[in-house]
Design a protein around this motif. Structure first.
Motif, PDB file in Angstrom:
ATOM      1  N   SER A  34       0.517  -1.028  -0.044  1.00 16.59           N
ATOM      2  CA  SER A  34       0.551   0.267   0.159  1.00 16.59           C
ATOM      3  C   SER A  34       1.297   0.910   0.049  1.00 16.59           C
ATOM      4  O   SER A  34       0.556   2.475  -0.553  1.00 16.59           O
ATOM      5  N   ALA A  35       2.163   1.419   0.982  1.00 16.40           N
ATOM      6  CA  ALA A  35       3.149   2.465   0.278  1.00 16.40           C
ATOM      7  C   ALA A  35       3.898   2.834  -0.821  1.00 16.40           C
ATOM      8  O   ALA A  35       3.695   3.604  -1.269  1.00 16.40           O
ATOM      9  N   LEU A  36       3.639   1.289  -1.063  1.00 19.16           N
ATOM     10  CA  LEU A  36       4.292   2.286  -2.471  1.00 19.16           C
ATOM     11  C   LEU A  36       3.872   2.142  -3.549  1.00 19.16           C
ATOM     12  O   LEU A  36       3.747   2.950  -4.718  1.00 19.16           O
ATOM     13  N   SER A  37       1.967   1.380  -3.408  1.00 18.09           N
ATOM     14  CA  SER A  37       0.882   2.151  -4.504  1.00 18.09           C
ATOM     15  C   SER A  37       0.818   3.748  -4.289  1.00 18.09           C
ATOM     16  O   SER A  37       1.003   4.195  -5.070  1.00 18.09           O
ATOM     17  N   HIS A  38       0.800   4.261  -2.908  1.00 16.82           N
ATOM     18  CA  HIS A  38       1.211   5.279  -2.416  1.00 16.82           C
ATOM     19  C   HIS A  38       1.756   6.752  -3.024  1.00 16.82           C
ATOM     20  O   HIS A  38       1.735   7.289  -3.740  1.00 16.82           O
ATOM     21  N   GLN A  39       2.752   6.684  -3.180  1.00 21.85           N
ATOM     22  CA  GLN A  39       3.713   6.759  -3.694  1.00 21.85           C
ATOM     23  C   GLN A  39       3.781   7.176  -4.975  1.00 21.85           C
ATOM     24  O   GLN A  39       4.269   7.883  -6.173  1.00 21.85           O
ATOM     25  N   ILE A  40       3.284   5.439  -6.468  1.00 21.43           N
ATOM     26  CA  ILE A  40       2.757   5.531  -7.591  1.00 21.43           C
ATOM     27  C   ILE A  40       1.975   7.029  -7.928  1.00 21.43           C
ATOM     28  O   ILE A  40       2.149   7.603  -8.295  1.00 21.43           O
ATOM     29  N   ARG A  41       0.856   6.225  -7.179  1.00 24.42           N
ATOM     30  CA  ARG A  41      -0.154   7.269  -6.720  1.00 24.42           C
ATOM     31  C   ARG A  41       0.174   9.123  -7.197  1.00 24.42           C
ATOM     32  O   ARG A  41      -0.322   9.823  -7.333  1.00 24.42           O
ATOM     33  N   LEU A  42       0.478   9.194  -5.960  1.00 22.71           N
ATOM     34  CA  LEU A  42       1.134  10.563  -5.809  1.00 22.71           C
ATOM     35  C   LEU A  42       2.286  11.522  -6.734  1.00 22.71           C
ATOM     36  O   LEU A  42       1.391  11.852  -7.283  1.00 22.71           O
ATOM     37  N   LEU A  43       2.481  10.562  -7.746  1.00 23.49           N
ATOM     38  CA  LEU A  43       3.824  10.782  -9.020  1.00 23.49           C
ATOM     39  C   LEU A  43       2.109  10.969  -9.681  1.00 23.49           C
ATOM     40  O   LEU A  43       2.488  11.578 -10.833  1.00 23.49           O
ATOM     41  N   GLU A  44       1.612  10.311  -9.864  1.00 21.69           N
ATOM     42  CA  GLU A  44       0.618   9.494 -11.299  1.00 21.69           C
ATOM     43  C   GLU A  44      -0.576  11.065 -10.931  1.00 21.69           C
ATOM     44  O   GLU A  44      -0.794  11.253 -12.085  1.00 21.69           O
TER      45      GLU A  44
END
Length: 311
Positions: A34-44
């Motif tokens: 979930s933390a990694l997905s959050h990182q990616i969503r911030l960029l997206e």
């Protein structure tokens, strides 16, 4: 221009590229999924575009993701090079690094890592202590080696450990062996078989130590010093074996042998770098460990990160 892009984002993108999976990439960079997905969503969300296709296996980067991945490949090596230069300015460039090894299959990844290390530390004398070592930590204590590749972290005064990686051990047999019909091997499957191993004590073989001996199973043995010889014996139905997945993968592709998972939870082995505690801060030793991890994860299959604090 201000940017939200951080080095940790670029490392995450590299992990996604190398593993092809969000869950495996999260393990690689020691984050929850979930933390990694959050990182990616911030960029997206910031760029208002997806970076990769969610439903592809392995995942595929979009053009925007490919551009950020290109930045990661350009920038992260330059950062590492600058950090290496700083270490050399502060600590000096010269030294000696003698590596002792206790595992027969280590050379599959050790030699390429040494090839990367040498041009970056040209004044460090890098060498492998000759032969398989049953007690590499003893060589550290006697100052006959400076780094040891070991499979366990036994507490020893004056010795510190750092994680390298974990890897899956798979059972292998000939394609027409009766065990090839089973997708998962259990301990009982080894009872009537000849087990082909390296000529080392039982406590250095994870299949025996973790799976067979705890259940009172001690199959007939045959030994060989060479990995290729073990695979040839298995292919000719002289017995079965357990080897790292990365070692047998080229032979699986040629259908010389087949590989099967050992146990309902896949059998994993670990590798650590052991060093004298006084050398933990040595820049070129730390850089060597980093190179080993990075090169191995980039080029070997079936590896897993070790979540372990240096001791």
């Amino acid at each position: 221009m201000d940017t939200i892009i951080e080095l940790r984002h670029l490392r995450t993108l590299i992990a996604l590229e190398e593993t092809g999976s969000v869950s495996l990439a999260a393990q690689r960079v020691f984050l929850t999924q979930s933390a990694l997905s959050h990182q990616i969503r911030l960029l997206e969300n910031h760029f208002d575009t997806p970076l990769f296709e969610r439903k592809s296996t392995p995942l595929r980067f979009t053009p925007a993701g490919e551009r950020l991945l290109k930045l990661a490949h350009e920038l992260l090596p330059r950062v590492a090079h600058a950090e290496r230069d700083l270490i050399q300015i502060i600590q000096g460039e010269a030294g000696e690094l003698r590596v002792a090894v206790e595992c027969h299959t280590c050379f599959d990844w050790l030699m390429p890592a040494m090839g990367v290390f040498r041009p970056q530390w040209q004044q460090v004398e890098l060498d492998i202590v000759s032969g398989f070592q049953a007690d590499p930590v003893g060589l550290l204590l006697n100052h006959r080696a400076d780094l040891a590749i070991v499979s366990e972290t036994n507490p020893v005064s004056g010795i510190s450990y750092q994680p390298l990686f974990a890897y899956e051990m798979v059972g292998i047999c000939a394609p027409d062996h009766t065990l090839s019909e089973k997708k998962i091997w259990q301990a009982n499957d080894f009872i009537e078989e000849t087990l082909i191993t390296y000529p080392v004590p039982d406590d250095m073989l994870d299949l025996l130590k973790k799976v067979l001996l705890p259940q009172g199973i001690n199959p007939m043995r045959r030994h060989s010093e060479l990995t290729i010889a073990i695979i040839q014996l298995v292919a000719s139905k002289r017995g079965i074996a357990a080897l790292p997945y990365w070692t047998v993968m080229p032979y699986l592709e040629k259908n010389y042998v087949v590989a099967r998972q050992i146990g309902d939870t896949p059998l994993r082995s670990e590798l650590y770098a052991a060093m004298r505690s006084e050398d933990v801060s040595c820049g070129y030793i730390q850089d060597f460990c980093n190179i080993v991890r990075n090169e191995s994860f980039a080029n070997l299959s079936g590896l897993h990160p070790l979540d372990f604090q240096a001791a």
